[in-house]
Design a protein around this motif. Sequence first.
Motif, PDB file in Angstrom:
ATOM      1  N   GLY A 114      36.685  47.945  33.728  1.00  0.00           N
ATOM      2  CA  GLY A 114      37.521  49.119  33.875  1.00  0.00           C
ATOM      3  C   GLY A 114      37.600  49.646  35.298  1.00  0.00           C
ATOM      4  O   GLY A 114      38.464  50.477  35.605  1.00  0.00           O
ATOM      5  N   THR A 115      36.710  49.159  36.184  1.00  0.00           N
ATOM      6  CA  THR A 115      36.737  49.604  37.586  1.00  0.00           C
ATOM      7  C   THR A 115      37.724  48.796  38.424  1.00  0.00           C
ATOM      8  O   THR A 115      37.980  49.141  39.581  1.00  0.00           O
ATOM      9  CB  THR A 115      35.341  49.486  38.233  1.00  0.00           C
ATOM     10  N   VAL A 116      38.272  47.719  37.851  1.00  0.00           N
ATOM     11  CA  VAL A 116      39.210  46.871  38.605  1.00  0.00           C
ATOM     12  C   VAL A 116      40.608  47.463  38.439  1.00  0.00           C
ATOM     13  O   VAL A 116      41.382  47.058  37.573  1.00  0.00           O
ATOM     14  CB  VAL A 116      39.160  45.408  38.108  1.00  0.00           C
ATOM     15  N   THR A 117      40.929  48.435  39.299  1.00  0.00           N
ATOM     16  CA  THR A 117      42.196  49.159  39.184  1.00  0.00           C
ATOM     17  C   THR A 117      43.186  48.787  40.284  1.00  0.00           C
ATOM     18  O   THR A 117      44.332  49.242  40.273  1.00  0.00           O
ATOM     19  CB  THR A 117      41.956  50.670  39.239  1.00  0.00           C
ATOM     20  N   HIS A 118      42.756  47.962  41.244  1.00  0.00           N
ATOM     21  CA  HIS A 118      43.604  47.615  42.388  1.00  0.00           C
ATOM     22  C   HIS A 118      43.042  46.342  43.020  1.00  0.00           C
ATOM     23  O   HIS A 118      41.947  45.892  42.665  1.00  0.00           O
ATOM     24  CB  HIS A 118      43.600  48.759  43.417  1.00  0.00           C
ATOM     25  N   LEU A 119      43.768  45.783  43.969  1.00  0.00           N
ATOM     26  CA  LEU A 119      43.253  44.653  44.734  1.00  0.00           C
ATOM     27  C   LEU A 119      42.402  45.173  45.888  1.00  0.00           C
ATOM     28  O   LEU A 119      42.800  46.085  46.605  1.00  0.00           O
ATOM     29  CB  LEU A 119      44.396  43.798  45.285  1.00  0.00           C
ATOM     30  N   ALA A 120      41.219  44.599  46.051  1.00  0.00           N
ATOM     31  CA  ALA A 120      40.322  44.969  47.137  1.00  0.00           C
ATOM     32  C   ALA A 120      40.612  44.087  48.356  1.00  0.00           C
ATOM     33  O   ALA A 120      41.320  43.075  48.251  1.00  0.00           O
ATOM     34  CB  ALA A 120      38.868  44.798  46.686  1.00  0.00           C
ATOM     35  N   PRO A 121      40.081  44.463  49.533  1.00  0.00           N
ATOM     36  CA  PRO A 121      40.323  43.658  50.734  1.00  0.00           C
ATOM     37  C   PRO A 121      39.952  42.188  50.526  1.00  0.00           C
ATOM     38  O   PRO A 121      38.913  41.873  49.951  1.00  0.00           O
ATOM     39  CB  PRO A 121      39.404  44.321  51.774  1.00  0.00           C
ATOM     40  N   GLY A 122      40.817  41.331  50.992  1.00  0.00           N
ATOM     41  CA  GLY A 122      40.584  39.894  50.892  1.00  0.00           C
ATOM     42  C   GLY A 122      41.164  39.252  49.657  1.00  0.00           C
ATOM     43  O   GLY A 122      41.352  38.023  49.616  1.00  0.00           O
ATOM     44  N   GLU A 123      41.457  40.051  48.618  1.00  0.00           N
ATOM     45  CA  GLU A 123      41.895  39.459  47.351  1.00  0.00           C
ATOM     46  C   GLU A 123      43.347  38.972  47.407  1.00  0.00           C
ATOM     47  O   GLU A 123      43.666  37.923  46.844  1.00  0.00           O
ATOM     48  CB  GLU A 123      41.667  40.453  46.216  1.00  0.00           C
ATOM     49  N   GLU A 124      44.227  39.706  48.094  1.00  0.00           N
ATOM     50  CA  GLU A 124      45.600  39.219  48.217  1.00  0.00           C
ATOM     51  C   GLU A 124      45.638  37.922  49.028  1.00  0.00           C
ATOM     52  O   GLU A 124      46.404  37.006  48.705  1.00  0.00           O
ATOM     53  CB  GLU A 124      46.524  40.258  48.843  1.00  0.00           C
ATOM     54  N   SER A 125      44.801  37.813  50.057  1.00  0.00           N
ATOM     55  CA  SER A 125      44.750  36.579  50.846  1.00  0.00           C
ATOM     56  C   SER A 125      44.310  35.403  49.994  1.00  0.00           C
ATOM     57  O   SER A 125      44.819  34.285  50.136  1.00  0.00           O
ATOM     58  CB  SER A 125      43.802  36.746  52.037  1.00  0.00           C
TER      59      SER A 125
END
Length: 293
Positions: A114-125
């Motif tokens: 439930g804490t995964v609400t957005h992309l964190a740094p590095g994840e889009e890459s």
Amino acid sequence: MTAIVVLGSANMDLVTYVDRVPRLGETVTGRELRMVPGGKGANQAVAAARAGGEVAMIGAVGDDAYGERLRHTLEASGVDTDLLRTAAGPSGTAHVAVDGTGAHTIIVIPGANGTVTHLAPGEESLIAGASALLLQLEIPLNAVLAGALAARRHAVRTVLTPSPAQPLPPELLDAVDLLVPSEDAAATLTGIADARLSAEALLRRVPEVVIRMGAAGSLYAARGREPVTVPAPRVRAVDTTGAGDTFVGALAVALGEGRPMTEALGWASAAAALCVQRPGASTSMPYRSEIGA
């Protein structure tokens, strides 16, 4: 090797085996309790890695013993967990009841998922460098949408398993390349019970659909093409938990290797057929050599 990123959940499955699932207000005696690493995201990651894919997982586990075991299970299957977050608090859990026919019911408690609400740094890459992004619906929808939009920006094939079934925002469906619902989930999304008619309705929103129909196989439909049904191997099911995720993980590997869709679906069906003959989710997922055989 196939570069696949999975954005999704990791749960500890608490699996109870019973002759039949209790009715509301009823108590039954079970035969066995097992703790098996699972969650739709982690399951698809393990399935794809065992099927021969190069896989990385984005998601979160808790800072508890379940979290340690979930991370270890992914790594032992060859999944890259460098961007798998550790959140304060408990890991997600799934409470599964499997009856004498192998059918199951599941209650999911999200925990760290439930804490995964957005992309964190590095994840889009990480997503940008993949050939495919696998998504499910056991993490907040905001994160699923963020992942799909990131994949779209970088021309990465997005495969969505719409489970647990729920209404989906148009902007998410617009970013999906391949939708892989179960027959029940397809009916929930469209209000249409017939798989072929349901697929036709879904093609108004996404370019390709694979409807998983259990022992009846799978139905593939794409815009401008005649639907194709691919049969599933006939086996005796012991536990169907994780079969759909095994199917999707193996399918992603086969498509990443450039196999035609019908051949890829046959490969995925073989993987799922092996999975249902064994108890548990991640523990039952076959390796590449087994699927090939």
